[in-house]
Design a protein around this motif. Structure first.
Motif, PDB file in Angstrom:
ATOM      1  N   GLN A 211       0.808  -1.222   0.000  1.00 44.21           N
ATOM      2  CA  GLN A 211       0.000   0.000   0.000  1.00 44.21           C
ATOM      3  C   GLN A 211       0.837   1.265   0.000  1.00 44.21           C
ATOM      4  O   GLN A 211       0.322   2.363  -0.245  1.00 44.21           O
ATOM      5  CB  GLN A 211      -0.936   0.014   1.228  1.00 44.21           C
ATOM      6  CG  GLN A 211      -0.227   0.068   2.573  1.00 44.21           C
ATOM      7  CD  GLN A 211       0.104  -1.316   3.110  1.00 44.21           C
ATOM      8  OE1 GLN A 211       0.296  -2.248   2.326  1.00 44.21           O
ATOM      9  NE2 GLN A 211       0.155  -1.440   4.418  1.00 44.21           N
ATOM     10  N   HIS A 212       2.145   1.147   0.276  1.00 43.30           N
ATOM     11  CA  HIS A 212       3.034   2.302   0.264  1.00 43.30           C
ATOM     12  C   HIS A 212       3.811   2.427  -1.048  1.00 43.30           C
ATOM     13  O   HIS A 212       4.693   3.282  -1.168  1.00 43.30           O
ATOM     14  CB  HIS A 212       4.023   2.213   1.427  1.00 43.30           C
ATOM     15  CG  HIS A 212       3.364   2.086   2.768  1.00 43.30           C
ATOM     16  ND1 HIS A 212       2.556   3.066   3.287  1.00 43.30           N
ATOM     17  CD2 HIS A 212       3.366   1.070   3.673  1.00 43.30           C
ATOM     18  CE1 HIS A 212       2.110   2.675   4.472  1.00 43.30           C
ATOM     19  NE2 HIS A 212       2.571   1.475   4.733  1.00 43.30           N
ATOM     20  N   GLY A 213       3.513   1.553  -2.016  1.00 42.11           N
ATOM     21  CA  GLY A 213       4.197   1.605  -3.299  1.00 42.11           C
ATOM     22  C   GLY A 213       5.551   0.934  -3.298  1.00 42.11           C
ATOM     23  O   GLY A 213       6.345   1.123  -4.225  1.00 42.11           O
ATOM     24  N   GLN A 214       5.836   0.110  -2.265  1.00 44.10           N
ATOM     25  CA  GLN A 214       7.115  -0.592  -2.175  1.00 44.10           C
ATOM     26  C   GLN A 214       6.947  -2.045  -2.633  1.00 44.10           C
ATOM     27  O   GLN A 214       5.910  -2.669  -2.382  1.00 44.10           O
ATOM     28  CB  GLN A 214       7.631  -0.573  -0.727  1.00 44.10           C
ATOM     29  CG  GLN A 214       7.833   0.824  -0.161  1.00 44.10           C
ATOM     30  CD  GLN A 214       8.916   1.588  -0.912  1.00 44.10           C
ATOM     31  OE1 GLN A 214       9.945   1.029  -1.288  1.00 44.10           O
ATOM     32  NE2 GLN A 214       8.679   2.870  -1.132  1.00 44.10           N
ATOM     33  N   LYS A 215       7.960  -2.572  -3.307  1.00 42.68           N
ATOM     34  CA  LYS A 215       7.900  -3.963  -3.742  1.00 42.68           C
ATOM     35  C   LYS A 215       7.812  -4.882  -2.520  1.00 42.68           C
ATOM     36  O   LYS A 215       8.408  -4.613  -1.490  1.00 42.68           O
ATOM     37  CB  LYS A 215       9.132  -4.322  -4.567  1.00 42.68           C
ATOM     38  CG  LYS A 215       9.180  -3.632  -5.927  1.00 42.68           C
ATOM     39  CD  LYS A 215      10.408  -4.068  -6.716  1.00 42.68           C
ATOM     40  CE  LYS A 215      10.433  -3.388  -8.087  1.00 42.68           C
ATOM     41  NZ  LYS A 215      11.625  -3.788  -8.872  1.00 42.68           N
ATOM     42  N   ILE A 216       7.052  -5.957  -2.667  1.00 37.04           N
ATOM     43  CA  ILE A 216       6.881  -6.912  -1.575  1.00 37.04           C
ATOM     44  C   ILE A 216       7.915  -8.023  -1.722  1.00 37.04           C
ATOM     45  O   ILE A 216       7.965  -8.698  -2.749  1.00 37.04           O
ATOM     46  CB  ILE A 216       5.463  -7.498  -1.573  1.00 37.04           C
ATOM     47  CG1 ILE A 216       4.437  -6.374  -1.367  1.00 37.04           C
ATOM     48  CG2 ILE A 216       5.316  -8.562  -0.491  1.00 37.04           C
ATOM     49  CD1 ILE A 216       3.000  -6.847  -1.405  1.00 37.04           C
ATOM     50  N   TYR A 217       8.734  -8.167  -0.697  1.00 29.34           N
ATOM     51  CA  TYR A 217       9.791  -9.184  -0.713  1.00 29.34           C
ATOM     52  C   TYR A 217       9.398 -10.404   0.114  1.00 29.34           C
ATOM     53  O   TYR A 217       8.548 -10.333   1.006  1.00 29.34           O
ATOM     54  CB  TYR A 217      11.101  -8.601  -0.192  1.00 29.34           C
ATOM     55  CG  TYR A 217      11.766  -7.666  -1.175  1.00 29.34           C
ATOM     56  CD1 TYR A 217      12.759  -8.131  -2.023  1.00 29.34           C
ATOM     57  CD2 TYR A 217      11.390  -6.338  -1.268  1.00 29.34           C
ATOM     58  CE1 TYR A 217      13.359  -7.291  -2.944  1.00 29.34           C
ATOM     59  CE2 TYR A 217      11.987  -5.480  -2.181  1.00 29.34           C
ATOM     60  CZ  TYR A 217      12.976  -5.963  -3.016  1.00 29.34           C
ATOM     61  OH  TYR A 217      13.573  -5.130  -3.920  1.00 29.34           O
ATOM     62  N   SER A 218      10.046 -11.511  -0.184  1.00 33.00           N
ATOM     63  CA  SER A 218       9.738 -12.769   0.485  1.00 33.00           C
ATOM     64  C   SER A 218      10.342 -12.804   1.892  1.00 33.00           C
ATOM     65  O   SER A 218      11.457 -12.349   2.108  1.00 33.00           O
ATOM     66  CB  SER A 218      10.283 -13.946  -0.338  1.00 33.00           C
ATOM     67  OG  SER A 218      10.184 -15.153   0.388  1.00 33.00           O
ATOM     68  N   ARG A 219       9.569 -13.356   2.828  1.00 32.49           N
ATOM     69  CA  ARG A 219      10.112 -13.563   4.170  1.00 32.49           C
ATOM     70  C   ARG A 219      11.014 -14.793   4.204  1.00 32.49           C
ATOM     71  O   ARG A 219      12.017 -14.808   4.905  1.00 32.49           O
ATOM     72  CB  ARG A 219       8.965 -13.756   5.173  1.00 32.49           C
ATOM     73  CG  ARG A 219       8.190 -12.484   5.508  1.00 32.49           C
ATOM     74  CD  ARG A 219       7.219 -12.765   6.629  1.00 32.49           C
ATOM     75  NE  ARG A 219       6.509 -11.572   7.058  1.00 32.49           N
ATOM     76  CZ  ARG A 219       5.704 -11.539   8.095  1.00 32.49           C
ATOM     77  NH1 ARG A 219       5.500 -12.628   8.810  1.00 32.49           N
ATOM     78  NH2 ARG A 219       5.088 -10.421   8.436  1.00 32.49           N
ATOM     79  N   ALA A 220      10.634 -15.808   3.469  1.00 34.32           N
ATOM     80  CA  ALA A 220      11.404 -17.066   3.481  1.00 34.32           C
ATOM     81  C   ALA A 220      12.681 -16.954   2.661  1.00 34.32           C
ATOM     82  O   ALA A 220      13.637 -17.688   2.912  1.00 34.32           O
ATOM     83  CB  ALA A 220      10.544 -18.214   2.944  1.00 34.32           C
ATOM     84  N   ARG A 221      12.721 -16.038   1.674  1.00 36.89           N
ATOM     85  CA  ARG A 221      13.892 -15.884   0.810  1.00 36.89           C
ATOM     86  C   ARG A 221      14.329 -14.419   0.824  1.00 36.89           C
ATOM     87  O   ARG A 221      14.035 -13.675  -0.104  1.00 36.89           O
ATOM     88  CB  ARG A 221      13.559 -16.335  -0.610  1.00 36.89           C
ATOM     89  CG  ARG A 221      13.198 -17.811  -0.723  1.00 36.89           C
ATOM     90  CD  ARG A 221      12.672 -18.194  -2.112  1.00 36.89           C
ATOM     91  NE  ARG A 221      11.323 -17.703  -2.331  1.00 36.89           N
ATOM     92  CZ  ARG A 221      11.022 -16.715  -3.145  1.00 36.89           C
ATOM     93  NH1 ARG A 221      11.961 -16.092  -3.810  1.00 36.89           N
ATOM     94  NH2 ARG A 221       9.766 -16.337  -3.300  1.00 36.89           N
ATOM     95  N   PRO A 222      15.002 -13.991   1.901  1.00 38.94           N
ATOM     96  CA  PRO A 222      15.397 -12.578   2.032  1.00 38.94           C
ATOM     97  C   PRO A 222      16.161 -12.082   0.817  1.00 38.94           C
ATOM     98  O   PRO A 222      17.045 -12.752   0.298  1.00 38.94           O
ATOM     99  CB  PRO A 222      16.284 -12.579   3.289  1.00 38.94           C
ATOM    100  CG  PRO A 222      15.819 -13.765   4.071  1.00 38.94           C
ATOM    101  CD  PRO A 222      15.450 -14.797   3.050  1.00 38.94           C
TER     102      PRO A 222
END
Length: 290
Positions: A211-222
């Motif tokens: 919602q802030h316009g930032q890419k969503i990264y994986s928690r399991a694969r930093p």
């Protein structure tokens, strides 16, 4: 899972350090490592068994987020990601140095438009040896018109292909989503209507933004982007009305209410019925999704 007493890693905000070096880590540098998809100020703790040994899953140490989510940390993959990012940074630096070197050749030219006009004037003077200036401008106009026509056709075609690619990659991802089938009480097309704008196609891949316009990264694969279902799960977790679209745990029959039945507002429609009944119920709750 296997447990080892000697494994001790500290992880915070998307990167890892040996536990005995966490105290001396720079807070500013740690803040720079935070990525979308990771909770704010999240402290990951190593999961231990009853003997105090580190718990492993598929040979990877398991860490627990503040929100209780358990993640198997893949150290080799993280090291590979850091190596790749360092290589990319070197490539960017080399391109910047090459650009600066090229720019030096144009030092002293402050008015680019005037320089371009002078070059065009010289070209016209040379061409006058064959035809007069009036004919040159006529030929230029015809060439320009033909080019603009071709460019318009190519642009239209490109937009059509882009729409087809979006429908296939993003629409298909919603249609095939296991998360939607297993955990959401609304059909895939309505999930896409609400969350589809958060997904884009970049370099042929589906990329999600929060919602802030930032890419969503994986928690399991930093360091790696989240795949479709992991990104969609993150978006649903932050959706204010998530209790209304999640399947109710242990609900039986058509009168079950999503979210555990804690809402003071009576449910609208039948969320536990057939697909058409669920669509009607969601449309009644969220008219903006029509």
């Amino acid at each position: 899972m296997r447990a080892f007493p000697f494994l001790s890693l500290g992880i915070r905000r998307g990167f890892f350090l040996p536990a005995d070096r966490m105290v001396g880590a720079s807070p500013g540098r740690m803040a720079q490592q935070q990525m979308a998809g990771w909770p704010e100020n999240d402290e990951m703790k190593l999961k231990l068994d009853e003997q105090g040994h580190a718990v492993l899953q598929d040979g990877k140490p398991v860490y627990v987020h503040d929100d209780g989510k358990e993640v198997a940390f893949d150290a080799p993959a993280t090291v590979a990601t850091i190596t790749r990012l360092n290589s990319e940074a070197k490539s960017h630096r080399e391109r910047a140095e090459a650009a600066e070197k090229t720019a030096k050749a144009f030092e002293g030219i402050e008015d680019a438009a005037a320089a371009r006009k002078a070059l065009e004037l010289v070209a016209n003077l040379d061409a006058k040896k064959l035809v007069d200036a009036g004919e040159i401008e006529k030929v230029k106009a015809e060439i320009s018109k033909a080019f603009e026509t071709k460019l318009g056709e190519a642009t239209t075609r490109a937009e059509q292909l882009e729409q087809q690619l979006y429908a296939e990659k993003i629409g298909g991802s919603f249609a095939r989503s296991k998360l939607i089938a297993d955990k959401l009480a609304i059909p895939a097309d309505m999930v896409q209507a609400r969350f589809g704008q958060s997904f884009k196609i970049e370099d042929g891949k589906v990329v999600a933004y929060d919602q802030h316009g930032q890419k969503i990264y994986s928690r399991a694969r930093p360091g790696e982007l989240a795949d479709f279902d992991e990104a969609l799960e993150t978006l649903v977790e932050h959706y204010p009305h998530r209790d209304h679209i999640l399947k109710a745990s242990g609900a039986n029959g058509g009168g079950a209410q999503a979210g555990g039945g804690n809402s003071k507002t009576p449910p609208k429609g039948n969320l536990g019925g057939s697909k058409s009944e669920r669509v009607a119920a969601i449309a009644a709750r969220f008219p903006d999704l029509k």
